[in-house]
Write a protein that holds these residues in place. Structure first.
Motif, PDB file in Angstrom:
ATOM      1  N   ASP A   1      30.980 -28.778  30.207  1.00 47.32           N
ATOM      2  CA  ASP A   1      30.745 -27.390  29.793  1.00 47.32           C
ATOM      3  C   ASP A   1      30.772 -27.269  28.273  1.00 47.32           C
ATOM      4  OD1 ASP A   1      30.709 -26.249  32.423  1.00 47.32           O
ATOM      5  OD2 ASP A   1      32.885 -26.579  32.485  1.00 47.32           O
ATOM      6  N   ILE A   2      31.604 -28.096  27.663  1.00 43.55           N
ATOM      7  CA  ILE A   2      31.804 -27.940  26.224  1.00 43.55           C
ATOM      8  C   ILE A   2      32.235 -29.276  25.617  1.00 43.55           C
ATOM      9  CG2 ILE A   2      34.264 -27.331  26.238  1.00 43.55           C
ATOM     10  CD1 ILE A   2      33.472 -24.885  24.491  1.00 43.55           C
ATOM     11  N   VAL A   3      31.675 -29.607  24.461  1.00 44.60           N
ATOM     12  CA  VAL A   3      31.979 -30.894  23.834  1.00 44.60           C
ATOM     13  C   VAL A   3      32.572 -30.667  22.440  1.00 44.60           C
ATOM     14  CG1 VAL A   3      31.005 -33.041  22.910  1.00 44.60           C
ATOM     15  CG2 VAL A   3      30.171 -32.128  25.097  1.00 44.60           C
ATOM     16  N   ILE A   4      33.749 -31.228  22.248  1.00 41.74           N
ATOM     17  CA  ILE A   4      34.387 -31.202  20.936  1.00 41.74           C
ATOM     18  C   ILE A   4      34.258 -32.599  20.351  1.00 41.74           C
ATOM     19  CG2 ILE A   4      36.560 -30.878  19.693  1.00 41.74           C
ATOM     20  CD1 ILE A   4      37.527 -29.197  22.073  1.00 41.74           C
ATOM     21  N   ALA A   5      33.832 -32.697  19.106  1.00 45.59           N
ATOM     22  CA  ALA A   5      33.743 -34.006  18.461  1.00 45.59           C
ATOM     23  C   ALA A   5      34.754 -34.060  17.326  1.00 45.59           C
ATOM     24  CB  ALA A   5      32.333 -34.229  17.920  1.00 45.59           C
ATOM     25  N   ALA A   6      35.315 -35.254  17.103  1.00 43.59           N
ATOM     26  CA  ALA A   6      36.329 -35.370  16.058  1.00 43.59           C
ATOM     27  C   ALA A   6      36.395 -36.780  15.519  1.00 43.59           C
ATOM     28  CB  ALA A   6      37.697 -34.978  16.612  1.00 43.59           C
ATOM     29  N   ILE A   7      36.879 -36.854  14.276  1.00 41.61           N
ATOM     30  CA  ILE A   7      37.097 -38.147  13.633  1.00 41.61           C
ATOM     31  C   ILE A   7      38.573 -38.511  13.749  1.00 41.61           C
ATOM     32  CG2 ILE A   7      37.292 -39.199  11.349  1.00 41.61           C
ATOM     33  CD1 ILE A   7      34.638 -38.140  10.630  1.00 41.61           C
ATOM     34  N   HIS A   8      38.847 -39.721  14.225  1.00 43.20           N
ATOM     35  CA  HIS A   8      40.231 -40.186  14.278  1.00 43.20           C
ATOM     36  C   HIS A   8      40.408 -41.519  13.575  1.00 43.20           C
ATOM     37  CE1 HIS A   8      40.231 -37.412  17.861  1.00 43.20           C
ATOM     38  NE2 HIS A   8      41.325 -37.022  17.244  1.00 43.20           N
ATOM     39  N   THR A   9      39.318 -42.082  13.074  1.00 44.21           N
ATOM     40  CA  THR A   9      39.415 -43.383  12.416  1.00 44.21           C
ATOM     41  C   THR A   9      38.519 -43.397  11.172  1.00 44.21           C
ATOM     42  OG1 THR A   9      37.583 -44.168  13.775  1.00 44.21           O
ATOM     43  CG2 THR A   9      39.805 -44.701  14.527  1.00 44.21           C
ATOM     44  N   GLY A  10      38.814 -44.332  10.283  1.00 41.92           N
ATOM     45  CA  GLY A  10      37.974 -44.511   9.103  1.00 41.92           C
ATOM     46  C   GLY A  10      38.201 -43.458   8.031  1.00 41.92           C
ATOM     47  N   PHE A  11      39.457 -42.994   7.893  1.00 42.02           N
ATOM     48  CA  PHE A  11      39.777 -41.930   6.919  1.00 42.02           C
ATOM     49  C   PHE A  11      39.522 -42.344   5.483  1.00 42.02           C
ATOM     50  CE2 PHE A  11      43.236 -40.900  10.186  1.00 42.02           C
ATOM     51  CZ  PHE A  11      42.371 -40.110  10.911  1.00 42.02           C
ATOM     52  N   LYS A  12      39.477 -43.659   5.256  1.00 45.36           N
ATOM     53  CA  LYS A  12      39.393 -44.139   3.873  1.00 45.36           C
ATOM     54  C   LYS A  12      37.953 -44.278   3.393  1.00 45.36           C
ATOM     55  CE  LYS A  12      43.803 -45.182   2.777  1.00 45.36           C
ATOM     56  NZ  LYS A  12      44.665 -45.932   3.678  1.00 45.36           N
ATOM     57  N   GLN A  13      36.987 -43.950   4.264  1.00 40.53           N
ATOM     58  CA  GLN A  13      35.587 -44.101   3.872  1.00 40.53           C
ATOM     59  C   GLN A  13      35.216 -43.125   2.757  1.00 40.53           C
ATOM     60  OE1 GLN A  13      33.812 -43.376   7.631  1.00 40.53           O
ATOM     61  NE2 GLN A  13      34.036 -45.489   8.346  1.00 40.53           N
TER      62      GLN A  13
ATOM     63  N   GLN B   1      24.438 -32.831  14.812  1.00 40.12           N
ATOM     64  CA  GLN B   1      23.021 -32.799  15.191  1.00 40.12           C
ATOM     65  C   GLN B   1      22.817 -33.198  16.650  1.00 40.12           C
ATOM     66  OE1 GLN B   1      21.678 -35.266  12.019  1.00 40.12           O
ATOM     67  NE2 GLN B   1      21.219 -33.536  10.653  1.00 40.12           N
ATOM     68  N   ASN B   2      23.836 -33.768  17.260  1.00 41.98           N
ATOM     69  CA  ASN B   2      23.745 -34.058  18.699  1.00 41.98           C
ATOM     70  C   ASN B   2      23.706 -32.733  19.452  1.00 41.98           C
ATOM     71  OD1 ASN B   2      24.966 -34.290  21.464  1.00 41.98           O
ATOM     72  ND2 ASN B   2      24.769 -36.470  20.942  1.00 41.98           N
ATOM     73  N   LYS B   3      22.758 -32.628  20.408  1.00 37.76           N
ATOM     74  CA  LYS B   3      22.559 -31.310  21.010  1.00 37.76           C
ATOM     75  C   LYS B   3      23.656 -30.920  21.990  1.00 37.76           C
ATOM     76  CE  LYS B   3      19.394 -32.526  24.757  1.00 37.76           C
ATOM     77  NZ  LYS B   3      18.139 -32.141  25.385  1.00 37.76           N
ATOM     78  N   TYR B   4      24.561 -31.858  22.296  1.00 32.26           N
ATOM     79  CA  TYR B   4      25.647 -31.499  23.218  1.00 32.26           C
ATOM     80  C   TYR B   4      26.951 -31.169  22.498  1.00 32.26           C
ATOM     81  CZ  TYR B   4      22.400 -33.258  26.662  1.00 32.26           C
ATOM     82  OH  TYR B   4      21.294 -33.441  27.426  1.00 32.26           O
ATOM     83  N   VAL B   5      27.020 -31.461  21.212  1.00 31.90           N
ATOM     84  CA  VAL B   5      28.280 -31.204  20.490  1.00 31.90           C
ATOM     85  C   VAL B   5      28.376 -29.729  20.114  1.00 31.90           C
ATOM     86  CG1 VAL B   5      29.553 -31.646  18.354  1.00 31.90           C
ATOM     87  CG2 VAL B   5      28.532 -33.547  19.611  1.00 31.90           C
ATOM     88  N   ASN B   6      29.409 -29.057  20.593  1.00 33.42           N
ATOM     89  CA  ASN B   6      29.565 -27.623  20.356  1.00 33.42           C
ATOM     90  C   ASN B   6      30.571 -27.298  19.257  1.00 33.42           C
ATOM     91  OD1 ASN B   6      29.565 -27.894  23.771  1.00 33.42           O
ATOM     92  ND2 ASN B   6      27.870 -26.845  22.744  1.00 33.42           N
ATOM     93  N   ILE B   7      31.577 -28.166  19.111  1.00 30.98           N
ATOM     94  CA  ILE B   7      32.662 -27.875  18.184  1.00 30.98           C
ATOM     95  C   ILE B   7      33.058 -29.155  17.475  1.00 30.98           C
ATOM     96  CG2 ILE B   7      35.116 -27.191  18.011  1.00 30.98           C
ATOM     97  CD1 ILE B   7      34.678 -25.605  20.657  1.00 30.98           C
ATOM     98  N   VAL B   8      33.369 -29.056  16.176  1.00 24.41           N
ATOM     99  CA  VAL B   8      34.006 -30.179  15.495  1.00 24.41           C
ATOM    100  C   VAL B   8      35.448 -29.776  15.234  1.00 24.41           C
ATOM    101  CG1 VAL B   8      34.113 -31.547  13.379  1.00 24.41           C
ATOM    102  CG2 VAL B   8      31.910 -31.088  14.454  1.00 24.41           C
ATOM    103  N   SER B   9      36.376 -30.592  15.691  1.00 25.71           N
ATOM    104  CA  SER B   9      37.782 -30.201  15.561  1.00 25.71           C
ATOM    105  C   SER B   9      38.439 -30.848  14.354  1.00 25.71           C
ATOM    106  CB  SER B   9      38.556 -30.520  16.840  1.00 25.71           C
ATOM    107  OG  SER B   9      38.801 -31.891  16.930  1.00 25.71           O
ATOM    108  N   HIS B  10      39.549 -30.276  13.962  1.00 27.32           N
ATOM    109  CA  HIS B  10      40.339 -30.652  12.767  1.00 27.32           C
ATOM    110  C   HIS B  10      39.500 -31.403  11.741  1.00 27.32           C
ATOM    111  CE1 HIS B  10      40.923 -34.523  14.847  1.00 27.32           C
ATOM    112  NE2 HIS B  10      41.527 -33.889  15.827  1.00 27.32           N
TER     113      HIS B  10
END
Length: 573
Positions: free
Chosen positions: A434-446, A460-469
DNA sequence: GCCGTTTTCGGCCCGACTGTTTTCAGTCG
């Protein structure tokens, strides 16, 4: 954003040095104001410099704009380098000691040749200070106490820690005879994410009695000041509590004074002066006749100035007064507007509760829905779900949902954004949620560019609805990683991706200033507790506080809409 | 040093507490 932090620090140091040199106090204030405004920017000041828009930053005029440009060009500000040579380095350290200002620092350095705080401490203990002009035994003791406070490190504490402490003090005061209204003020009432001092306002017809009772409260360790209407004390380990007592009729005026921010108060009082009024903590007066015109409530004072009520969360002199003049203040979101929690973990990944337990607790809270959003497979440390596990979870959710009327579990995921910006699950899987949250948990030093690219690509992915933290920061533990926020906000708008305001007390990410900036780009927000145990539902209040400080209204936030409407709103093309 | 529905110059919030003073300066919020 290191430019911003460095320039803010330089301007603040310049203010300190000018203070030691007894320069014009308004010039000093100008530097302090500029420092604060630059620190609060959400964009790298170098980018603003390149667009030649420095003058649009409040408190930045021709001179300071040139100094900023000089820093961006050369990494230095000559004026500052020159100033630094004009005062002893230690003088900047000395004025950080509570009770020591520029005048005292000057005397200490000139007459005793003090070179460090440690040396000052030694001399004070040996009673070598009491011979100086204007300094006797008591001042010597105060200086020692001030050094102790510094050594202990009076750090800012999270709102979630300050609030219960303030409530404890207030409950004690409530039992004190003669107190009428009691309110926590200061940054606590403005709901800042971290708090240093706790400010408490009390009304009473007998202020002195209240003050005498306050300084005797059992949780007080040390009394710093004890007057007839105002006192300060240290409670618990090292938290300073400032308390002020006024007569009941002055409640509104004192509330306003004590809530601040200082900058808001100054601006309001300037405005009042221009209109022929005078405002202090006792009320609002006609400046000529001294006739009292009001002050029982804050609303009354704002009204006399021709302004609507400015909610405490907005009082940072960040444009709220100008907006109030135009009667354009936002109608801020409230905790009661929230219909569901959009970020919830179960014990399938790193949470503690089952879907059933969470649904039941959410219904008890009066929620209409929750989003189950466990981690994805790559995030092994958090028990990320494999594809098969997620598909089974979706099935289970469908089954459980059949039992409910007026409540719905939405199937979701907190899918990892992989190093190259692709997602941890295929579109085929994501399409079933129903809903997709995307988030980064690795590679903070990039690099900033790479991290920005990963997030934009995920959006830009058509299923991603929210980016968290979004920025990954942990208050007091991890700095936000570098991002091009302008670009991300633009992408969020273009792709109809919402940004989360994490209500998780250590995250609060987006923070207040980023939320405000993002709002100007016209994007949508989601509020989620990132819950890992049932009691975390209560953290939603901290998310709402951030949203309010970010000027957000009900309409800006996804989870103020009923489920069906929410799902329509997040649809992508 | 900034800023402008009374101003491009002359303003810039207002008051409490403390300690060391005989009337107030320094510090703080």
């Amino acid at each position: 954003m290191t430019n911003n932090i460095e320039i803010a620090k330089i301007f603040s140091d310049i203010a300190d040095i000018l203070e030691i040199k007894s320069e014009n106090q308004f010039r000093i204030r100008a530097y302090r104001r500029a420092a604060q405004n630059i620190e609060g920017l959400t964009e790298d000041v170098a980018d603003i410099t390149n667009r030649e828009e420095l003058l649009r930053i409040p408190g930045i005029g021709k001179d300071l704009a040139e100094k900023i440009a000089e820093f961006i060009d050369t990494g230095k500000i000559r004026f500052f380098e020159k100033l630094k040579r004009e005062v002893p380095k230690v003088s900047l350290e000395l004025i950080t000691i509570p009770g020591i200002g520029p005048k005292t620092a000057k005397i200490l350095i000139k007459q005793l040749k003090i070179k460090s705080i440690r040396e000052l401490e030694k001399r004070a203990k040996a009673h070598k200070l009491a011979t100086l002009p204007g300094i006797r035994r008591k001042t010597e003791e105060n200086i020692l106490r001030g050094i102790q406070i510094i050594n202990k490190g009076r750090e800012r504490m999270p709102l979630g820690v300050a609030l219960p402490l303030a409530e404890e003090i207030i409950s004690h005061l409530t039992k004190t005879p003669g107190t009428k209204q009691i309110a926590a003020c200061g940054s606590l009432r403005r709901q800042k994410e971290t708090i240093r001092d706790i400010d408490i306002l009390v009304t009473s017809r007998n202020p002195k009695k209240v003050m005498d009772a306050f300084v005797k409260l059992p949780l007080i360790r040390e009394v710093l000041a004890h007057g007839s209407t105002k006192s300060s004390a240290i409670v618990k380990e090292s938290t300073q509590v400032d308390i002020r007592v006024v007569k009941p009729r002055s409640f509104g005026a004192a509330l306003m004074y004590f809530t601040g921010s200082k900058e808001h108060n100054i601006h309001i009082r300037e405005l009042a002066a221009k209109k022929g009024f005078k405002i202090n903590e006792y009320g609002i007066f006609n400046a000529k006749t001294h006739k009292r015109l009001g002050g029982n409530t804050e609303e009354q004072i704002y009204k006399i100035l021709g302004l609507g009520f400015v909610p405490p969360e907005l009082r940072e002199d960040a444009g709220e007064i100008e907006t109030a003049k135009k009667d354009k203040l936002p109608k801020l979101i409230g905790l009661n507007d929230i219909r569901g929690d959009l970020h919830v973990h179960t014990k399938a990944s790193d949470g503690s509760n089952s879907i059933d337990e969470l649904a039941e607790a959410a219904m008890k809270k009066g929620y209409e829905y929750i989003v189950i959003s466990d981690h994805s497979k790559t995030l092994r440390v958090a028990g990320g779900l494999q594809e098969r596990e997620l598909l089974n979870q979706i099935k289970a959710i469908k089954k459980i949902n059949k039992r409910f009327r007026g409540f719905r579990i939405l199937a979701g995921t907190e899918v990892d954004i992989i190093n190259d910006g692709s997602l941890d699950f295929d579109d085929k899987i994501l399409a079933q949620l129903d809903i997709v949250i995307a988030a980064i948990h690795t590679g903070f030093k990039q690099s900033k560019e790479k991290l920005t690219m990963r997030i934009v690509k995920a959006m830009q992915n058509k299923y991603v609805n929210i980016v968290s933290h979004l920025t990954g920061r942990l208050i007091g533990a991890r700095e936000p990683y570098p991002l091009n926020l302008e670009e991300i906000f633009r992408a969020a708008k273009e792709t109809n991706t919402a940004l989360e305001i994490s209500a998780y007390p250590q995250r609060l990410d987006l923070n207040d200033t980023n939320s405000k900036k993002a709002r100007e780009s016209g994007i949508m927000f989601s509020l989620g507790t990132d819950l890992h145990a049932i009691e975390h539902f209560e953290n939603m209040r901290y998310g709402v506080s951030v949203a309010r400080r970010g000027w957000l209204e009900k309409k800006d936030i996804l989870n103020t809409y009923p489920a069906a409407q929410l799902l329509r709103k997040i649809k992508k093309n």
